[in-house]
Design a protein around this motif. Sequence first.
Motif, PDB file in Angstrom:
ATOM      1  N   GLN A  54       0.841  -1.192   0.000  1.00  0.00           N
ATOM      2  CA  GLN A  54       0.000   0.000   0.000  1.00  0.00           C
ATOM      3  C   GLN A  54       0.875   1.241   0.000  1.00  0.00           C
ATOM      4  O   GLN A  54       1.998   1.223   0.491  1.00  0.00           O
ATOM      5  N   MET A  55       0.311   2.348  -0.504  1.00  0.00           N
ATOM      6  CA  MET A  55       1.008   3.626  -0.451  1.00  0.00           C
ATOM      7  C   MET A  55       0.788   4.270   0.908  1.00  0.00           C
ATOM      8  O   MET A  55      -0.142   3.942   1.631  1.00  0.00           O
ATOM      9  N   GLY A  56       1.670   5.218   1.275  1.00  0.00           N
ATOM     10  CA  GLY A  56       1.516   5.954   2.517  1.00  0.00           C
ATOM     11  C   GLY A  56       2.484   5.505   3.589  1.00  0.00           C
ATOM     12  O   GLY A  56       2.997   4.380   3.577  1.00  0.00           O
ATOM     13  N   ASN A  57       2.712   6.388   4.554  1.00  0.00           N
ATOM     14  CA  ASN A  57       3.737   6.160   5.577  1.00  0.00           C
ATOM     15  C   ASN A  57       3.336   5.170   6.649  1.00  0.00           C
ATOM     16  O   ASN A  57       4.174   4.417   7.143  1.00  0.00           O
ATOM     17  N   VAL A  58       2.069   5.160   7.024  1.00  0.00           N
ATOM     18  CA  VAL A  58       1.627   4.248   8.081  1.00  0.00           C
ATOM     19  C   VAL A  58       1.762   2.808   7.612  1.00  0.00           C
ATOM     20  O   VAL A  58       2.350   1.959   8.300  1.00  0.00           O
ATOM     21  N   ALA A  59       1.247   2.529   6.423  1.00  0.00           N
ATOM     22  CA  ALA A  59       1.359   1.173   5.876  1.00  0.00           C
ATOM     23  C   ALA A  59       2.825   0.802   5.662  1.00  0.00           C
ATOM     24  O   ALA A  59       3.237  -0.333   5.926  1.00  0.00           O
ATOM     25  N   ALA A  60       3.629   1.763   5.190  1.00  0.00           N
ATOM     26  CA  ALA A  60       5.051   1.503   4.969  1.00  0.00           C
ATOM     27  C   ALA A  60       5.744   1.126   6.276  1.00  0.00           C
ATOM     28  O   ALA A  60       6.553   0.191   6.321  1.00  0.00           O
ATOM     29  N   ALA A  61       5.437   1.847   7.346  1.00  0.00           N
ATOM     30  CA  ALA A  61       6.067   1.569   8.639  1.00  0.00           C
ATOM     31  C   ALA A  61       5.717   0.169   9.130  1.00  0.00           C
ATOM     32  O   ALA A  61       6.585  -0.562   9.636  1.00  0.00           O
ATOM     33  N   VAL A  62       4.456  -0.222   8.972  1.00  0.00           N
ATOM     34  CA  VAL A  62       4.014  -1.547   9.430  1.00  0.00           C
ATOM     35  C   VAL A  62       4.718  -2.648   8.648  1.00  0.00           C
ATOM     36  O   VAL A  62       5.270  -3.601   9.220  1.00  0.00           O
ATOM     37  N   ASP A  63       4.722  -2.527   7.314  1.00  0.00           N
ATOM     38  CA  ASP A  63       5.284  -3.584   6.474  1.00  0.00           C
ATOM     39  C   ASP A  63       6.805  -3.679   6.614  1.00  0.00           C
ATOM     40  O   ASP A  63       7.372  -4.774   6.633  1.00  0.00           O
ATOM     41  N   VAL A  64       7.469  -2.535   6.719  1.00  0.00           N
ATOM     42  CA  VAL A  64       8.930  -2.570   6.820  1.00  0.00           C
ATOM     43  C   VAL A  64       9.363  -3.021   8.217  1.00  0.00           C
ATOM     44  O   VAL A  64      10.402  -3.675   8.367  1.00  0.00           O
ATOM     45  N   THR A  65       8.595  -2.708   9.241  1.00  0.00           N
ATOM     46  CA  THR A  65       8.884  -3.227  10.582  1.00  0.00           C
ATOM     47  C   THR A  65       8.902  -4.750  10.564  1.00  0.00           C
ATOM     48  O   THR A  65       9.795  -5.403  11.131  1.00  0.00           O
ATOM     49  N   GLN A  66       7.912  -5.346   9.878  1.00  0.00           N
ATOM     50  CA  GLN A  66       7.868  -6.804   9.763  1.00  0.00           C
ATOM     51  C   GLN A  66       9.061  -7.322   8.962  1.00  0.00           C
ATOM     52  O   GLN A  66       9.689  -8.317   9.332  1.00  0.00           O
ATOM     53  N   ALA A  67       9.386  -6.633   7.877  1.00  0.00           N
ATOM     54  CA  ALA A  67      10.504  -7.073   7.035  1.00  0.00           C
ATOM     55  C   ALA A  67      11.822  -7.014   7.795  1.00  0.00           C
ATOM     56  O   ALA A  67      12.668  -7.907   7.663  1.00  0.00           O
ATOM     57  N   ILE A  68      12.010  -5.966   8.586  1.00  0.00           N
ATOM     58  CA  ILE A  68      13.252  -5.848   9.370  1.00  0.00           C
ATOM     59  C   ILE A  68      13.353  -6.984  10.378  1.00  0.00           C
ATOM     60  O   ILE A  68      14.429  -7.571  10.580  1.00  0.00           O
ATOM     61  N   ALA A  69      12.219  -7.317  11.015  1.00  0.00           N
ATOM     62  CA  ALA A  69      12.222  -8.411  11.982  1.00  0.00           C
ATOM     63  C   ALA A  69      12.546  -9.740  11.311  1.00  0.00           C
ATOM     64  O   ALA A  69      13.228 -10.597  11.896  1.00  0.00           O
ATOM     65  N   GLU A  70      12.082  -9.932  10.082  1.00  0.00           N
ATOM     66  CA  GLU A  70      12.296 -11.205   9.395  1.00  0.00           C
ATOM     67  C   GLU A  70      13.676 -11.308   8.741  1.00  0.00           C
ATOM     68  O   GLU A  70      14.249 -12.396   8.669  1.00  0.00           O
ATOM     69  N   LEU A  71      14.209 -10.183   8.259  1.00  0.00           N
ATOM     70  CA  LEU A  71      15.419 -10.226   7.437  1.00  0.00           C
ATOM     71  C   LEU A  71      16.669  -9.705   8.137  1.00  0.00           C
ATOM     72  O   LEU A  71      17.779  -9.949   7.677  1.00  0.00           O
ATOM     73  N   ASN A  72      16.502  -8.935   9.227  1.00  0.00           N
ATOM     74  CA  ASN A  72      17.626  -8.357   9.956  1.00  0.00           C
ATOM     75  C   ASN A  72      18.622  -7.671   9.026  1.00  0.00           C
ATOM     76  O   ASN A  72      19.815  -8.002   8.999  1.00  0.00           O
ATOM     77  N   PRO A  73      18.173  -6.688   8.223  1.00  0.00           N
ATOM     78  CA  PRO A  73      19.094  -6.012   7.300  1.00  0.00           C
ATOM     79  C   PRO A  73      20.059  -5.086   8.038  1.00  0.00           C
ATOM     80  O   PRO A  73      19.718  -4.501   9.071  1.00  0.00           O
ATOM     81  N   ALA A  74      21.255  -4.917   7.493  1.00  0.00           N
ATOM     82  CA  ALA A  74      22.193  -3.924   8.035  1.00  0.00           C
ATOM     83  C   ALA A  74      21.784  -2.523   7.606  1.00  0.00           C
ATOM     84  O   ALA A  74      21.954  -1.567   8.355  1.00  0.00           O
ATOM     85  N   CYS A  75      21.218  -2.412   6.385  1.00  0.00           N
ATOM     86  CA  CYS A  75      20.819  -1.116   5.844  1.00  0.00           C
ATOM     87  C   CYS A  75      19.497  -1.269   5.097  1.00  0.00           C
ATOM     88  O   CYS A  75      19.232  -2.318   4.496  1.00  0.00           O
TER      89      CYS A  75
END
Length: 539
Positions: free
Chosen positions: A65-86
Motif C-alpha cells: 500500500q502507499m503511505g507512511n503508516v502502511a510503509a512503517a508496518v510492512d517494513v517493521t515486519q521485514a526488518i524483523a524477518e530479514l535483519n538487514p544492516a541497511c
Amino acid sequence: MESAVESLKPVDFLIVTALQEEREAVLQQLEPFEPVRGGESPIYYFCTLPAAHNVYKIAIMQLPQMGNVAAAVDVTQAIAELNPACVLMVGIAAGIRGKVDLGDVIIATQLIYYEQGKIIPKELEIRPLTIPADAVLLHSVENYSADECWNDTLCEHTPNSRGIPTIHFGPFAVGEKVVAAGSYVVNLVKLHPKLIGVEMESYGVAAAAASAFSRPRFLAIRGVSDFADEQKSDEYRQYATTAAATFAISFLSSGIIPPSIIHTAASPKVGTLIAIRHLSMEHIPSHTIVASLPPKFASLDVTEILINQTDLYIEDRLSDPLAAVRRQTLLASHLDDLLNAYPATPVAYFGIAHIPLLFYLGYSLTTKRQLHFFEFDRYASRWNYLHGKQRGPRLQLEGMPALPINEAGDVLIRVSITHTIRLPEVSEIIPSPIVSVHLYLEPPKRDAVVSEYQLHNYGIQFRQMLDDVHELLPNRRCTHIFYAGPASLAVYFGQLISHTVDRDIVVYNYTAKDSPGYSWGLEITASSEASGFLIRYRK
C-alpha cells in the motif's frame, strides 16, 4: 522448522519500493534473483551483488500500500524477518521546480513529515516530525562519483535529448497525499528552504528502521518524475524510475560503503592495504593507485576509502567548502573501524585537494594513525611512493623572535616549498601581525619532497616552529597559516597540529581568480559546526 525467509537472513541491504515499476527497475539491475515468500510475509526477491571485496546479500520488497503508516508496518515486519544492516528506499518522487530537473536523482539528507499539526482558527499549524538520513550512508553516497554508472538502459528511456541526471542532496517533505498543486508545494518549501523533494513513504520506512531493535541504517534515493504541480505528467516517469534504480545499485556495487557496517563484509586478508583517495580538484581514477604500488604493496588487496569533492569544484573554485568538509568528517571513524578489527593493515594516502581540506584531514586523523604517503606525478599520471632516506635540502626559518612577546595579536606563518608566498600577497588578509614567520625552501621547487625521511624531517621543523609560537607568543589571538607545498606534506603537517597545545589556527586557500587570492580559510582547530569555522575575505 526454519522458513525459506529465515534461512536467507541476515541481509546486507533491504531495498524498499512503493510501486511495481520501481521494483522491476531495481530487479532489472540485479538479475538473477529469487522470489521467496514465507508465511504471511510479502514476497521478497533475493540476490547477491559483487562489490569490490564483498558480495552483498540483498532483498527487495514492494510495499502493498502507499503511505507512511502502511510503509512503517510492512517494513517493521521485514526488518524483523530479514535483519538487514541497511534499508534503502528507491523509486520516484516529485522535485521542487527551480532546484532540480526532471529525471535528476535526489537523495534525502532528512525526512520531514508534515501531516501532524494543530487546527487553529482559519489555518492548520503544521508541527513537522523529522528523521535524518544515516550519517555513514550519506557520507558514502556524497563521495560516490556517478559519472560511470549511467548505462544504455537509462538512455533507452531518455525523453527528448537531455543529458545524464544530476545528483542532488537535501530534505524531503513526506506526507499522505499525492500532490499536484503548485501553491501547496510553495507552502511545503516553507518547512525548509533547502527542500528538494516531495513524496509519500520514506518517513514511514525510516521510522521503522529507527525504531527497530537492530537499528538498520536508512537512506532514500529517488528519481524526479514531476514537480507536484498543475503540469504533473508521466513523461519522465519511466526515466526517473530507471535513473533512481541505476544510481542506487551502482552506488552499492562501487564498494564505497564502509565494510564495518555490513553483515557479510569480507575480512581484509593479511595482505591488505587501506587506500585513502582524496580528491577535490580533479578526478583521478582508482586504477592509478593499483598501477603505482611499489613491490612492498603490489601483492596486497586494496580496500579504498574515497573522499570525492570534485563535483564542488566549479570554474576553478571550490563552490561550497563546508559541504566539502562534511564529506571528510567521518574518515577517522571509518578508518578506526578497520584498524581496530585489523590492526596490522597499512594505510596509504593518495590525495590532490585544497590546502585547508588537506590540513583539516590530517588534523582529524592525528599522528595516532600512521600513513604511507604518495604524491601524484602529473607528467607520468602515476603516484610516487615517498619512502627511503633521501635527505633533501633543509627548510629555512625567518622571523621567529628570540625572546617572548607578551603583546596580544595575530601570528602570520608562511610555508613556501613549491613556490614563494610573498608578504604583500597575505598582508591584505593579516595587515598587522605581532610576528610574521616564514618557513621556506630555498630555492622553492615543485616535487621537492621525495622521501619519507625528508617528509618527517620537515615535519620536525614545522612542529618546532609551532612549539616556539606557543612558548614565545602566549597572548596570540589567532595563528594564520599560508601554505604552498605538496599535498602529502600538508596532510602530515595537519597531523602534527596538537589538539591540546595548539589553538585558533586558520589555514588559507589560494585561488588565482579571487581578489584577494587568499579568499577563504578554515579554522581547523575549531569544530566544523562552529560559526567561525569557515572564514571568507572579500575586497
